[in-house]
Design an enzyme around this catalytic site. Structure first.
Site, PDB file in Angstrom:
ATOM      1  N   CYS A 138       0.292  -8.480   0.357  1.00  0.00           N
ATOM      2  CA  CYS A 138       0.166  -7.175   1.017  1.00  0.00           C
ATOM      3  C   CYS A 138       1.446  -6.778   1.747  1.00  0.00           C
ATOM      4  O   CYS A 138       1.705  -5.602   1.955  1.00  0.00           O
ATOM      5  CB  CYS A 138      -0.942  -7.204   2.070  1.00  0.00           C
ATOM      6  SG  CYS A 138      -2.533  -7.743   1.492  1.00  0.00           S
ATOM      7  N   HIS A 196      -9.401  -4.700  -1.186  1.00  0.00           N
ATOM      8  CA  HIS A 196      -8.297  -4.273  -2.062  1.00  0.00           C
ATOM      9  C   HIS A 196      -8.248  -5.227  -3.256  1.00  0.00           C
ATOM     10  O   HIS A 196      -8.493  -6.431  -3.094  1.00  0.00           O
ATOM     11  CB  HIS A 196      -6.941  -4.358  -1.345  1.00  0.00           C
ATOM     12  CG  HIS A 196      -6.585  -3.171  -0.502  1.00  0.00           C
ATOM     13  ND1 HIS A 196      -5.961  -3.299   0.723  1.00  0.00           N
ATOM     14  CD2 HIS A 196      -6.729  -1.832  -0.716  1.00  0.00           C
ATOM     15  CE1 HIS A 196      -5.753  -2.090   1.229  1.00  0.00           C
ATOM     16  NE2 HIS A 196      -6.204  -1.192   0.378  1.00  0.00           N
ATOM     17  N   ASN A 248       0.800  -1.227   0.000  1.00  0.00           N
ATOM     18  CA  ASN A 248       0.000   0.000   0.000  1.00  0.00           C
ATOM     19  C   ASN A 248       0.834   1.280   0.000  1.00  0.00           C
ATOM     20  O   ASN A 248       0.292   2.379   0.145  1.00  0.00           O
ATOM     21  CB  ASN A 248      -0.958   0.011   1.194  1.00  0.00           C
ATOM     22  CG  ASN A 248      -1.970  -1.113   1.142  1.00  0.00           C
ATOM     23  OD1 ASN A 248      -2.060  -1.922   2.054  1.00  0.00           O
ATOM     24  ND2 ASN A 248      -2.724  -1.189   0.057  1.00  0.00           N
TER      25      ASN A 248
HETATM   26  N1  ARG Z   1      -5.089  -3.458   7.855  1.00  0.00           N
HETATM   27  C1  ARG Z   1      -4.680  -3.037   6.551  1.00  0.00           C
HETATM   28  C2  ARG Z   1      -5.755  -2.149   5.946  1.00  0.00           C
HETATM   29  O1  ARG Z   1      -6.920  -2.374   6.205  1.00  0.00           O
HETATM   30  C3  ARG Z   1      -4.410  -4.231   5.674  1.00  0.00           C
HETATM   31  C4  ARG Z   1      -3.852  -3.872   4.345  1.00  0.00           C
HETATM   32  C5  ARG Z   1      -3.755  -5.027   3.404  1.00  0.00           C
HETATM   33  N2  ARG Z   1      -3.076  -4.642   2.243  1.00  0.00           N
HETATM   34  C6  ARG Z   1      -3.347  -5.066   0.986  1.00  0.00           C
HETATM   35  N3  ARG Z   1      -2.553  -4.725   0.056  1.00  0.00           N
HETATM   36  N4  ARG Z   1      -4.443  -5.749   0.724  1.00  0.00           N
HETATM   37  O2  ARG Z   1      -5.486  -1.220   5.239  1.00  0.00           O
END
Ligand code: ARG
Length: 284
Positions: free
Chosen positions: A274, A180, A80
């Site tokens: 992630c 995501h 992210n």
């Molecule tokens: N707890 C994080 C969120 O909700 C998890 C992120 C997961 N990242 C991803 N690339 N799917 O943002």
């Protein structure tokens, strides 16, 4: 079954940025997987994260680590951080205030590493490689498949296309649990990708059908095990969970699978992919 040939391989995915889980925990709830009353076992998280680093290296990729930062527990999810092509980096704009302080940390890391940092308009949210993954169009050119609604704005697609010099196709994410795009889509090589239609509307499914010559369609229960959230290094796939049917199909296609358990991170709604950000992406 088609023959899998070497020049089908993804041209990226051999160098990753990761951030150790020194300050990781479930301290707030911004997706349906997170429950503050579930405690994270920090030692186990460190062990699992180190296991993932080892698995990604054993798969043949290089891992670069960045210093952890306090008060931003989700910074372990480097997918992210933002989007990049070559030496150009576009930092994410996070939807939730809890993650917004990460932007400055990631941007300074990339600046210090010599990248040109270009910004999205401040009014627009996009959560980086967690919400946009490159695949290939009919002519073999890179195309970004970008998810929107839960975390990223649909309008960010065309802006990113301009900043990264690459076409973007947008997918609406319709299931809260698949918040995501990297929970629903995993490019494997130039023809194959793991696809979780659970996350998409009818139009999104058509977009993917038109783009991916040989998709592996996940059943909903398989998708909910985060098996699309995998790290692909040439013919090696590092997966958080390997549902038996999925494992058989991937092996039949010539892939070698390793399982890297990351259930401490699944408590925050994140899996193997992630926790990594590919640094060797060249889109244009
Ligand atoms: N707890 C994080 C969120 O909700 C998890 C992120 C997961 N990242 C991803 N690339 N799917 O943002």
């Amino acid at each position: 079954m088609t023959d899998v040939v070497a020049d089908d391989l993804l041209p990226w995915g051999r160098r990753y940025l990761m951030c150790p889980p020194t300050h990781f925990g479930v301290l707030y709830e911004i997706n349906p997987w997170m429950h503050r009353e579930v405690s994270v076992d920090r030692d186990r998280a460190v062990e699992q994260w180190e296991g993932l680093v080892a698995a990604v290296r054993a798969a043949g990729a290089e891992v670069v680590t960045m210093a952890p930062a306090e008060h931003v527990p989700d910074i372990v999810f480097t997918a992210n951080a933002g989007l990049l092509t070559g030496q150009r980096f576009v930092p994410s704009h996070f939807r939730h205030p809890e993650r917004q302080p990460e932007t400055a940390v990631f941007a300074s890391w990339f600046e210090a590493a010599g990248y040109e940092v270009v910004r999205l308009p401040t009014t627009m949210d996009h959560e980086g490689a967690g919400d946009a993954l490159p695949f290939f169009d009919e002519a073999g050119r890179a195309v970004l498949l970008s998810g929107y609604r839960p975390r990223s704005d649909a309008a960010a697609g065309s802006v990113l296309s301009g900043l990264l010099g690459c076409p973007v196709r947008s997918l609406e994410l319709v299931d809260e649990r698949m918040y995501h795009v990297d929970l629903t889509f995993c490019p494997l090589d130039r023809r194959h990708a793991i696809c979780a239609p659970l996350g998409w509307d009818t139009y999104g499914r058509k977009v993917v059908e038109a783009l991916v010559p040989e998709p592996l369609w996940l059943e909903d229960d398989e998708a909910l095990l985060f098996c699309a959230n995998s790290v692909v290094v040439d013919r090696n796939i590092v997966m958080p969970n390997v549902p038996p049917r999925v494992g058989r199909i991937l092996e039949g296609w010539g892939f070698t699978i390793s399982e890297a358990p990351v259930d401490e991170f699944l408590k925050a709604g994140g899996g193997c992919r992630c926790l990594t950000l590919a640094l060797d992406v060249q889109l244009a």
